[in-house]
Write an enzyme that holds these catalytic residues in place. Structure first.
Site, PDB file in Angstrom:
ATOM      1  CE  LYS A 290       3.277   0.020  -7.916  1.00 43.29           C
ATOM      2  NZ  LYS A 290       4.346   0.202  -8.926  1.00 43.29           N
TER       3      LYS A 290
ATOM      4  CG  ASN B  15      -0.715   3.141   4.741  1.00 43.70           C
ATOM      5  OD1 ASN B  15      -1.707   2.678   4.178  1.00 43.70           O
ATOM      6  ND2 ASN B  15      -0.069   2.492   5.698  1.00 43.70           N
ATOM      7  NE  ARG B  16      -0.508   7.562  -3.014  1.00 44.65           N
ATOM      8  CZ  ARG B  16      -0.739   6.332  -3.497  1.00 44.65           C
ATOM      9  NH1 ARG B  16      -0.220   5.273  -2.884  1.00 44.65           N
ATOM     10  NH2 ARG B  16      -1.483   6.158  -4.569  1.00 44.65           N
ATOM     11  CG  LEU B  17       2.699   7.646   5.830  1.00 49.31           C
ATOM     12  CD1 LEU B  17       2.655   6.981   7.203  1.00 49.31           C
ATOM     13  CD2 LEU B  17       2.591   9.168   5.981  1.00 49.31           C
TER      14      LEU B  17
END
Length: 215
Positions: free
Chosen positions: A10, A192-194
């Site tokens: 997601k 972007n999982r940041l």
């Protein structure tokens, strides 16, 4: 049996958590987030939180309970003091609370010390509960092994008869804990999982140190 969950993905894009838009006190940010979650659609029981304790068997254990009050001092929930979690807290008062609000792509992780609240405060909350919940607290010897569901129902019917027309007083083994936070981490999902992670840590002068953590 096997199932690969590697394709569950997601993109988190609903909000951001920046240092120039937060309070010096984490309880104020908690309140802001809680209000926003309450106002959002699709969130049931926003006060549901995970309480983690270190058990007498040496294993950590998590369970979901309901937050009933929060103040600048901490977070209050109620339980049976003789339950597994109560015995764990009596042995080691270091606990962790966590909230996960997927509709807002947010979570909060709280480390702190749990202690019993004043008896009169527990009395006041117990008095506010529905009669069925009061009797349920008396019926259930929480965390103990019981022979069947029927065992509970028979006990409940007997108590309903016993307390018919009478006030139901809080048992001394049931009441509230307040978790006084030592650190509170706010997590906001980002692309972007940041992800944004802001941690507040209580200092010796009772001010809060604010740090950004790598996602």
């Amino acid at each position: 049996m096997q199932k690969d969950l590697g394709n569950y993905r997601k993109s988190y894009e609903k909000s951001a958590l920046m240092e120039d838009n937060i309070s010096d006190n984490p309880m104020e940010l908690f309140q802001k987030w809680f209000y926003e979650v309450e106002a959002s659609e699709g969130t049931e029981e926003p006060n549901a939180m995970t309480v983690s304790t270190l058990g007498l068997d040496g294993f950590p254990k998590n369970r979901v309970v309901l937050l009933k009050k929060y103040t600048y001092e901490g977070f209050i929930f109620y339980t049976n003091y003789e339950s597994e979690k109560g015995k764990s807290i009596a042995e080691n008062s270091n606990v962790c609370l966590s909230f996960f609000w997927p509709t807002m792509e947010r979570q909060i992780i709280i480390k702190g010390n749990a202690e019993k609240i004043a008896e009169n405060l527990s009395d006041g909350y117990f008095e506010s509960r529905p009669e069925g919940s009061k009797l349920g607290a008396i019926v259930s010897n929480q965390s103990s092994v019981i022979p069947s569901r029927e065992f509970l129902e028979v006990k409940l019917k007997a108590l309903e008869k016993e307390y018919s027309g009478k006030d139901i007083e809080r048992p001394d083994y049931w009441g509230g804990y307040i978790v006084k936070p030592l650190s509170i981490e706010f997590w906001q999902g980002r692309p972007n999982r940041l992800h944004d992670r802001i941690r507040y840590t209580l200092q010796e002068d009772f001010n809060w140190k604010i740090e950004r953590l790598a996602p």
